[in-house]
Write a protein that holds these residues in place. Sequence first.
Motif, PDB file in Angstrom:
ATOM      1  N   VAL A 184       0.877  -1.168   0.000  1.00 28.30           N
ATOM      2  CA  VAL A 184       0.000   0.000   0.000  1.00 28.30           C
ATOM      3  C   VAL A 184       0.912   1.214   0.000  1.00 28.30           C
ATOM      4  CG1 VAL A 184      -0.283  -0.012   2.525  1.00 28.30           C
ATOM      5  CG2 VAL A 184      -1.933   1.201   1.077  1.00 28.30           C
ATOM      6  N   ALA A 185       0.706   2.107  -0.974  1.00 31.65           N
ATOM      7  CA  ALA A 185       1.586   3.261  -1.161  1.00 31.65           C
ATOM      8  C   ALA A 185       0.757   4.526  -1.273  1.00 31.65           C
ATOM      9  CB  ALA A 185       2.440   3.088  -2.414  1.00 31.65           C
ATOM     10  N   ALA A 186       1.309   5.621  -0.744  1.00 31.78           N
ATOM     11  CA  ALA A 186       0.604   6.904  -0.742  1.00 31.78           C
ATOM     12  C   ALA A 186       1.534   8.002  -1.211  1.00 31.78           C
ATOM     13  CB  ALA A 186       0.095   7.224   0.661  1.00 31.78           C
ATOM     14  N   LEU A 187       0.995   8.920  -2.005  1.00 26.19           N
ATOM     15  CA  LEU A 187       1.750  10.062  -2.513  1.00 26.19           C
ATOM     16  C   LEU A 187       0.871  11.301  -2.436  1.00 26.19           C
ATOM     17  CD1 LEU A 187       4.166  11.330  -4.091  1.00 26.19           C
ATOM     18  CD2 LEU A 187       2.970  10.648  -6.186  1.00 26.19           C
ATOM     19  N   PHE A 188       1.389  12.372  -1.823  1.00 26.87           N
ATOM     20  CA  PHE A 188       0.670  13.637  -1.752  1.00 26.87           C
ATOM     21  C   PHE A 188       1.200  14.587  -2.819  1.00 26.87           C
ATOM     22  CE2 PHE A 188      -0.160  11.909   2.429  1.00 26.87           C
ATOM     23  CZ  PHE A 188      -1.465  12.304   2.683  1.00 26.87           C
ATOM     24  N   VAL A 189       0.282  15.163  -3.607  1.00 28.60           N
ATOM     25  CA  VAL A 189       0.657  16.107  -4.660  1.00 28.60           C
ATOM     26  C   VAL A 189      -0.317  17.291  -4.651  1.00 28.60           C
ATOM     27  CG1 VAL A 189       1.719  14.376  -6.163  1.00 28.60           C
ATOM     28  CG2 VAL A 189      -0.721  14.869  -6.380  1.00 28.60           C
ATOM     29  N   GLU A 190       0.088  18.365  -5.312  1.00 26.65           N
ATOM     30  CA  GLU A 190      -0.762  19.545  -5.493  1.00 26.65           C
ATOM     31  C   GLU A 190      -1.353  20.027  -4.173  1.00 26.65           C
ATOM     32  OE1 GLU A 190      -3.672  18.537  -8.452  1.00 26.65           O
ATOM     33  OE2 GLU A 190      -2.225  18.537 -10.088  1.00 26.65           O
ATOM     34  N   ASP A 191      -0.624  19.886  -3.088  1.00 28.24           N
ATOM     35  CA  ASP A 191      -1.002  20.375  -1.761  1.00 28.24           C
ATOM     36  C   ASP A 191      -2.174  19.631  -1.120  1.00 28.24           C
ATOM     37  OD1 ASP A 191       1.023  22.282  -1.775  1.00 28.24           O
ATOM     38  OD2 ASP A 191      -0.279  23.762  -2.746  1.00 28.24           O
ATOM     39  N   SER A 192      -3.170  19.240  -1.918  1.00 25.11           N
ATOM     40  CA  SER A 192      -4.383  18.685  -1.305  1.00 25.11           C
ATOM     41  C   SER A 192      -4.902  17.440  -2.021  1.00 25.11           C
ATOM     42  CB  SER A 192      -5.491  19.740  -1.273  1.00 25.11           C
ATOM     43  OG  SER A 192      -5.813  20.152  -2.593  1.00 25.11           O
ATOM     44  N   ARG A 193      -4.038  16.749  -2.754  1.00 20.02           N
ATOM     45  CA  ARG A 193      -4.464  15.531  -3.439  1.00 20.02           C
ATOM     46  C   ARG A 193      -3.638  14.354  -2.928  1.00 20.02           C
ATOM     47  NH1 ARG A 193      -7.058  16.637  -8.186  1.00 20.02           N
ATOM     48  NH2 ARG A 193      -8.158  14.677  -7.806  1.00 20.02           N
ATOM     49  N   LEU A 194      -4.337  13.255  -2.682  1.00 22.28           N
ATOM     50  CA  LEU A 194      -3.695  12.018  -2.246  1.00 22.28           C
ATOM     51  C   LEU A 194      -3.894  10.964  -3.316  1.00 22.28           C
ATOM     52  CD1 LEU A 194      -2.442  10.015  -0.157  1.00 22.28           C
ATOM     53  CD2 LEU A 194      -4.778   9.648   0.681  1.00 22.28           C
ATOM     54  N   ILE A 195      -2.804  10.290  -3.674  1.00 20.93           N
ATOM     55  CA  ILE A 195      -2.881   9.169  -4.605  1.00 20.93           C
ATOM     56  C   ILE A 195      -2.499   7.911  -3.841  1.00 20.93           C
ATOM     57  CG2 ILE A 195      -2.044   8.176  -6.766  1.00 20.93           C
ATOM     58  CD1 ILE A 195      -1.305  11.106  -7.550  1.00 20.93           C
ATOM     59  N   LEU A 196      -3.355   6.897  -3.904  1.00 17.62           N
ATOM     60  CA  LEU A 196      -3.130   5.625  -3.231  1.00 17.62           C
ATOM     61  C   LEU A 196      -3.038   4.509  -4.256  1.00 17.62           C
ATOM     62  CD1 LEU A 196      -5.708   5.578  -0.269  1.00 17.62           C
ATOM     63  CD2 LEU A 196      -3.212   5.674  -0.060  1.00 17.62           C
ATOM     64  N   GLY A 197      -2.086   3.603  -4.051  1.00 15.23           N
ATOM     65  CA  GLY A 197      -2.010   2.385  -4.847  1.00 15.23           C
ATOM     66  C   GLY A 197      -1.883   1.205  -3.910  1.00 15.23           C
ATOM     67  N   HIS A 198      -2.600   0.112  -4.187  1.00 13.70           N
ATOM     68  CA  HIS A 198      -2.464  -1.024  -3.263  1.00 13.70           C
ATOM     69  C   HIS A 198      -2.774  -2.353  -3.929  1.00 13.70           C
ATOM     70  CE1 HIS A 198      -6.699  -1.977  -2.437  1.00 13.70           C
ATOM     71  NE2 HIS A 198      -6.281  -2.913  -1.614  1.00 13.70           N
ATOM     72  N   ILE A 199      -2.128  -3.385  -3.365  1.00 11.51           N
ATOM     73  CA  ILE A 199      -2.333  -4.785  -3.755  1.00 11.51           C
ATOM     74  C   ILE A 199      -2.264  -5.602  -2.466  1.00 11.51           C
ATOM     75  CG2 ILE A 199      -1.481  -6.741  -5.119  1.00 11.51           C
ATOM     76  CD1 ILE A 199       0.155  -4.606  -6.733  1.00 11.51           C
ATOM     77  N   GLY A 200      -3.258  -6.442  -2.221  1.00 15.43           N
ATOM     78  CA  GLY A 200      -3.220  -7.315  -1.053  1.00 15.43           C
ATOM     79  C   GLY A 200      -4.097  -6.806   0.074  1.00 15.43           C
TER      80      GLY A 200
END
Length: 252
Positions: free
Chosen positions: A104-120
């Motif tokens: 499970v991975a998280a990345l914050f961009v553009e001050d107020s956007r969260l991108i999540l990617g996950h497997i499992g």
Amino acid sequence: MLTVNRSDIGRIRMANEDRSWAGVTAGGLTLAIVADGMGGHQAGDVASQLAVDAFREAMEPLPAGVSADEASRMLQEAIRRANEVVYDMASRNEQYHNMGTTVVAALFVEDSRLILGHIGDSRAYRISEQGIVQLTEDHTLVNELVRSGQISFEEAAHHPRRNVLTRALGTDEEVELDVRMLDWQPGDILLLCSDGLSGMLDDSELLQVAGEVGPSLEAKADRLISLALAAGGDDNITVVLMQSGAAADGEE
């Protein structure tokens, strides 16, 4: 953005097969990943460490001004790259045959956007004034049974095959991952964890600790691990907490 990263071997396992990282890329973007390895002692260690290292390496060049759409594409590519690395190692070495890992991975961009990617079945939660929301859906046999109505949510919590994954990173040449993009509010807390935490504590317990006003993120992470150990500590326990904005415990 405040980040805290904690891991504990638990009370039962002989080794910690969880790996995690939280920090800032060269371009100044806040990034985190939790990986829970499988395949037995050593193989699980190797799978999760390879996945974290490959993911970090692929994400490091991400520039500060990247758009959310481009960041999402790069995060997906980074996870696929991690899959290639783990799968290749497993294919070439008999002792690592069939190893894999959740991610499970998280990345914050553009001050107020969260991108999540996950497997499992490692998870992401949002903790806010509105309560706690699980942001990921477990890729497990038991969750499939719940979705199809064959068992109840309560039965799933104690099902003997609750740890059987339907998707993992590194076990197949191609991988299917879930990706979400969400708006993020200042003061909200992101919790990433392995199932050593979510399998020991229910949502109300996670909210009570992580949502408490006053304690630092470090104190909250330590408390979550202590409670998981007290509940049995059946598995390795990994916790990442992330918070931004003025409400981040009065710190910046």
